[in-house]
Design a protein around this motif. Structure first.
Motif, PDB file in Angstrom:
ATOM      1  N   PHE A  10      17.395   4.822  39.627  1.00 49.13           N
ATOM      2  CA  PHE A  10      18.711   5.790  39.764  1.00 49.13           C
ATOM      3  C   PHE A  10      18.437   6.773  40.783  1.00 49.13           C
ATOM      4  O   PHE A  10      18.457   7.985  40.666  1.00 49.13           O
ATOM      5  N   GLY A  11      18.497   6.118  41.960  1.00 54.06           N
ATOM      6  CA  GLY A  11      18.285   7.125  43.058  1.00 54.06           C
ATOM      7  C   GLY A  11      17.784   6.807  44.538  1.00 54.06           C
ATOM      8  O   GLY A  11      18.577   7.047  45.325  1.00 54.06           O
ATOM      9  N   ILE A  12      16.681   5.562  44.506  1.00 54.83           N
ATOM     10  CA  ILE A  12      16.288   5.596  45.605  1.00 54.83           C
ATOM     11  C   ILE A  12      16.287   4.096  46.316  1.00 54.83           C
ATOM     12  O   ILE A  12      16.410   3.849  47.397  1.00 54.83           O
ATOM     13  N   ASP A  13      16.819   3.268  45.411  1.00 56.51           N
ATOM     14  CA  ASP A  13      17.041   1.929  45.913  1.00 56.51           C
ATOM     15  C   ASP A  13      18.693   1.680  46.203  1.00 56.51           C
ATOM     16  O   ASP A  13      19.214   1.439  44.994  1.00 56.51           O
ATOM     17  N   ALA A  14      19.148   1.642  47.353  1.00 53.53           N
ATOM     18  CA  ALA A  14      20.305   1.235  47.461  1.00 53.53           C
ATOM     19  C   ALA A  14      20.913   0.093  47.012  1.00 53.53           C
ATOM     20  O   ALA A  14      22.129  -0.086  46.807  1.00 53.53           O
ATOM     21  N   TYR A  15      19.945  -0.944  46.697  1.00 55.38           N
ATOM     22  CA  TYR A  15      20.512  -2.309  46.216  1.00 55.38           C
ATOM     23  C   TYR A  15      20.326  -2.431  44.735  1.00 55.38           C
ATOM     24  O   TYR A  15      20.427  -3.467  44.220  1.00 55.38           O
ATOM     25  N   MET A  16      20.090  -1.422  44.071  1.00 53.58           N
ATOM     26  CA  MET A  16      19.773  -1.520  42.526  1.00 53.58           C
ATOM     27  C   MET A  16      21.174  -1.282  41.933  1.00 53.58           C
ATOM     28  O   MET A  16      21.500  -0.354  41.818  1.00 53.58           O
ATOM     29  N   THR A  17      21.697  -2.134  41.480  1.00 57.31           N
ATOM     30  CA  THR A  17      22.890  -2.311  40.875  1.00 57.31           C
ATOM     31  C   THR A  17      22.601  -2.164  39.575  1.00 57.31           C
ATOM     32  O   THR A  17      21.461  -2.452  38.749  1.00 57.31           O
ATOM     33  N   GLU A  18      23.577  -1.762  38.563  1.00 55.44           N
ATOM     34  CA  GLU A  18      23.253  -1.850  37.073  1.00 55.44           C
ATOM     35  C   GLU A  18      22.916  -3.080  36.463  1.00 55.44           C
ATOM     36  O   GLU A  18      21.990  -3.212  35.586  1.00 55.44           O
ATOM     37  N   ALA A  19      23.630  -4.184  36.956  1.00 56.77           N
ATOM     38  CA  ALA A  19      23.291  -5.688  36.454  1.00 56.77           C
ATOM     39  C   ALA A  19      21.660  -5.786  36.797  1.00 56.77           C
ATOM     40  O   ALA A  19      21.075  -6.344  36.054  1.00 56.77           O
ATOM     41  N   ARG A  20      21.413  -5.592  37.994  1.00 57.57           N
ATOM     42  CA  ARG A  20      20.000  -5.857  38.137  1.00 57.57           C
ATOM     43  C   ARG A  20      18.988  -4.988  37.709  1.00 57.57           C
ATOM     44  O   ARG A  20      18.123  -5.340  37.277  1.00 57.57           O
ATOM     45  N   TYR A  21      19.283  -3.829  37.378  1.00 52.69           N
ATOM     46  CA  TYR A  21      18.633  -2.842  36.836  1.00 52.69           C
ATOM     47  C   TYR A  21      18.118  -3.343  35.173  1.00 52.69           C
ATOM     48  O   TYR A  21      17.335  -3.564  34.791  1.00 52.69           O
ATOM     49  N   GLN A  22      19.361  -3.989  34.644  1.00 56.47           N
ATOM     50  CA  GLN A  22      19.233  -4.515  33.319  1.00 56.47           C
ATOM     51  C   GLN A  22      18.335  -5.630  33.029  1.00 56.47           C
ATOM     52  O   GLN A  22      17.706  -5.803  32.200  1.00 56.47           O
TER      53      GLN A  22
END
Length: 144
Positions: free
Chosen positions: A48-60
């Motif tokens: 939620f903030g520092i990784d520009a490549y972190m999409t919601e799908a990747r997070y999940q």
């Protein structure tokens, strides 16, 4: 699109925040030991903030290995405490998420951070990169 009997993926519902050196790793170990809390292999997901490549799908995907009987899916990422946008992003992602904050007396936290950083410095880099405790404390205390 979900199949007829397919459930949507469970969302992280326990978010840990805290300054560096405030026992977030200990918190993650204790929570994970309960077997009611799933902690991803990489504790600091930073979704939620520092990784520009972190999409919601990747997070999940970080929570895909959670057992169905885990009550909480936890993201223990200290960086959220200092992020201006993390609170709104967490609320938007899961407004029902619980937040746990770890804090520490500021002077001992700064000293602990200094010692941690000094231990990580490669001494072969030369004296110009050596940490100065007085300068470090002045800078750290100025931020408090």
């Amino acid at each position: 699109m979900l199949a007829l009997n397919e459930q949507p993926p469970r969302r992280a519902n326990l978010i840990g925040i805290g300054a560096p050196r405030t026992a977030t790793s200990s918190l993650a170990r204790m929570l994970g030991a309960t077997r009611k809390v799933f902690i991803p292999a990489e504790k600091e997901v930073n979704g939620f903030g520092i990784d520009a490549y972190m999409t919601e799908a990747r997070y999940q995907t970080r929570f895909a290995d959670a057992r169905s009987d885990c009550r909480y899916l936890a993201d223990i990422s200290p960086v959220y405490l200092s992020s201006r946008q993390a609170a709104e992003r967490i609320r938007s992602y899961n407004p029902e998420a619980k937040i746990i904050a770890t804090l520490r007396e500021p002077v001992s936290r700064v000293i602990s951070q200094y010692r941690h950083m000094k231990a990580k410095i490669d001494v072969s880099l030369g004296p110009e990169l050596a940490l100065d405790i007085d300068a470090y404390l002045r800078a750290g205390l100025a931020e408090i």
